[in-house]
Scaffold this active site. Structure first.
Site, PDB file in Angstrom:
ATOM      1  N   CYS A  46      32.464  13.702 -71.902  1.00  0.00           N
ATOM      2  CA  CYS A  46      31.698  13.414 -73.015  1.00  0.00           C
ATOM      3  C   CYS A  46      31.466  14.662 -73.862  1.00  0.00           C
ATOM      4  CB  CYS A  46      30.274  12.820 -72.532  1.00  0.00           C
ATOM      5  SG  CYS A  46      30.137  11.697 -71.469  1.00  0.00           S
ATOM      6  N   ARG A  96      52.062  33.595 -66.342  1.00  0.00           N
ATOM      7  CA  ARG A  96      52.409  32.279 -67.133  1.00  0.00           C
ATOM      8  C   ARG A  96      53.998  31.986 -66.948  1.00  0.00           C
ATOM      9  NH1 ARG A  96      49.467  30.254 -71.372  1.00  0.00           N
ATOM     10  NH2 ARG A  96      48.760  32.701 -71.784  1.00  0.00           N
TER      11      ARG A  96
HETATM   12  N1  LLP Z   1      47.524  41.322 -66.002  1.00  0.00           N
HETATM   13  C1  LLP Z   1      46.462  41.080 -66.760  1.00  0.00           C
HETATM   14  C2  LLP Z   1      45.385  42.481 -66.447  1.00  0.00           C
HETATM   15  C3  LLP Z   1      45.929  40.047 -67.088  1.00  0.00           C
HETATM   16  O1  LLP Z   1      44.804  39.925 -67.683  1.00  0.00           O
HETATM   17  C4  LLP Z   1      46.632  39.000 -67.359  1.00  0.00           C
HETATM   18  C5  LLP Z   1      46.235  37.685 -67.731  1.00  0.00           C
HETATM   19  C6  LLP Z   1      48.102  38.868 -66.740  1.00  0.00           C
HETATM   20  C7  LLP Z   1      48.415  40.201 -66.053  1.00  0.00           C
HETATM   21  C8  LLP Z   1      48.992  37.979 -66.611  1.00  0.00           C
HETATM   22  O2  LLP Z   1      49.334  37.390 -68.166  1.00  0.00           O
HETATM   23  P1  LLP Z   1      50.642  36.603 -68.274  1.00  0.00           P
HETATM   24  O3  LLP Z   1      51.698  36.869 -68.066  1.00  0.00           O
HETATM   25  O4  LLP Z   1      49.927  35.223 -67.746  1.00  0.00           O
HETATM   26  O5  LLP Z   1      50.402  36.340 -69.903  1.00  0.00           O
HETATM   27  N2  LLP Z   1      43.711  31.436 -69.875  1.00  0.00           N
HETATM   28  C9  LLP Z   1      44.794  31.752 -70.829  1.00  0.00           C
HETATM   29  C10 LLP Z   1      45.276  33.149 -70.377  1.00  0.00           C
HETATM   30  C11 LLP Z   1      44.631  34.106 -69.984  1.00  0.00           C
HETATM   31  C12 LLP Z   1      45.314  35.453 -69.543  1.00  0.00           C
HETATM   32  C13 LLP Z   1      44.199  36.494 -68.690  1.00  0.00           C
HETATM   33  N3  LLP Z   1      45.090  37.529 -68.563  1.00  0.00           N
HETATM   34  C14 LLP Z   1      45.814  30.843 -71.321  1.00  0.00           C
HETATM   35  O6  LLP Z   1      45.614  29.694 -70.628  1.00  0.00           O
HETATM   36  O7  LLP Z   1      46.519  30.715 -71.873  1.00  0.00           O
END
Ligand code: LLP
Length: 430
Positions: free
Chosen positions: A358, A292
């Protein structure tokens, strides 16, 4: 409240999407030009924003041995991946499909780590053939399968165990992953035994320790609760003669959607380096898996107001984007800023921004003061991460096109799906 650590202004703001003469631009491209030329809903990314986010990590790393593996699940468009390849990033993948995409973008396999709780044998084979850097293994059963698959190929698989340190990441329960209750990782108390098992298996080489405690973290302290536990584990392993070459701290740094003050990569890393040195582990290589924070604020979703509907209790702006295009509000109650591409003068009305799907959960934003008319185009902010990546075809809606802006140029990096695409692969009974 002022946070006790430096906040990174570029990660926290949206400097690549700015108004000029009352028109919202992505870099040097007026967004209404894209909306009118290419249609909406439309995802627009800024190449400069991707580079800037990467640079924030790069400068926080400095000369330390740190491999930054982009958590590509956040946005796996090939053009985005290619940009990170050019910048020298590694990749954190979670499926054979992501491996395929990363390799198609030209990723260096020796910088790929393979995470995920449910790796299948074919995915392991593909990753072993590609010679990825490491498998982040999440269960003892997976250790056995991976060893067998590697042995059958006459190889040894490099492994880290993803340890679940049982810390509260204080984020949304759906994106919190480091608690005992979560399906992820191997409980910290069971980790030593799991490492012993790994050491006994013929197809494995132990190379690291891994964790990922959650996503959209806006406080730094859970990382350090986890870090101390992981360093205890590494000390214990050391006494057993199991040497660890790298420590993977996962991803999870938050971004600013509304008024959050997420910690900067530098704030995180400086303290990690300090703790590693203090505990005699200054030599450890680090891996990070940010998703992110590399892409979230590098994208917007453009959507056109179809109707304004003034109901008794609420005013609705019904737009052409929906929960199938951007699921985060429906799934996590997530906040995304909304702006008109050409703001109008006049007193604002509070609108719920909703889509045509919907479902009552089909909303993008609630109670936003806007002065808008039918036909106006809106930008939904912070739509670079977990946005297009989570889009679906629900209600037989085509997924949006994606555009990458680069200075005063833009490139369509994914065509809008067509209605014919939606029928592809289906058949009826004779
Ligand atoms: N590494 C692993 C093992 C992960 O499961 C994830 C994210 C990341 C790295 C990256 O994390 P970040 O830096 O993006 O926080 N769909 C959700 C977020 C799900 C994150 C899943 N894992 C949302 O839209 O907020």
């Amino acid at each position: 409240m002022t946070p006790a650590y430096p906040v990174q202004p570029d990660l926290a703001g949206h400097p690549y999407f700015r108004y000029r003469n009352n028109v919202l631009y992505a870099e040097d491209v007026p967004l209404d030009h894209l909306a009118h030329g290419l249609g909406t809903p439309l995802y627009v990314y800024s190449r400069a924003a991707l580079k800037a986010a990467w640079e924030i990590y790069r400068s926080a790393v400095g000369q330390h041995p740190v491999l930054v593996c982009y958590g590509m699940k956040a946005n796996s468009n090939l053009a985005v991946l290619k940009e990170f390849v050019r910048l020298g990033a590694g990749f954190d993948i979670v499926s054979g499909g992501e491996l395929k995409r990363a390799l198609a973008a030209g990723a260096d396999p020796s910088k790929i780590v393979f995470s995920g709780v449910g790796k299948q044998a074919w995915e392991m084979r593909d990753a072993l053939s590609a010679q990825v850097k490491c498998f982040n293994v999440e269960s003892v059963a997976e250790l056995h399968r991976l060893s067998e698959v590697a042995e059958n190929m006459g190889l040894r698989a490099p492994v880290s165990l993803r340890v679940n340190p049982d810390v509260d990441a204080q984020t949304h329960p759906y994106i919190s992953t480091g608690l005992k209750e979560n399906k992820f990782g191997i409980a910290i108390d069971a980790a030593l035994d799991a490492y012993r098992t790994a050491q006994s298996l013929p197809g494995l080489d132990i190379v690291g320790v891994d964790c990922h405690i959650g996503s959209q973290l806006t406080d730094i302290s859970p990382y350090f609760d986890a870090l101390e536990k992981l360093l205890d584990l590494i000390d214990t392993l050391d006494r057993e003669g199991i040497r660890i070459a790298h420590l993977d701290l996962g991803g999870g740094l938050g971004i600013r959607y509304a008024d959050e003050t997420p910690p900067s990569p530098k704030a995180l890393l400086d303290r990690v380096f300090e703790r590693l040195n203090a505990r005699g582990h200054g030599h450890l290589h680090l891996v990070l898996e940010p998703g992110r924070s590399l892409v979230g604020n590098a994208g917007v979703l453009l959507t056109t107001v179809q109707y304004l509907k003034h109901a008794e209790a609420r005013n609705f702006a019904i737009v052409d984007a929906a929960m199938n295009d951007l699921l985060r509000p429906a799934l996590y109650d997530a906040f995304h800023g909304v702006r008109a591409l050409r703001p109008r003068a006049g007193a604002p009305t509070d609108y719920d921004i909703v889509g045509p799907v919907c479902e009552s959960a089909d909303w993008l934003a609630r109670q936003r003061p806007l002065t808008i008319q039918q036909g106006d185009v809106l930008a939904v902010e912070s739509a670079g991460a977990y946005a297009m990546a989570m889009a679906s075809n629900y209600n037989a809606r085509v997924r949006p096109a994606e555009v990458m802006v680069d200075g005063d140029r833009y490139y369509v990096v994914r065509q809008r799906e067509t209605l014919d695409d939606l029928l592809k692969g289906e058949s009826t009974l004779p």
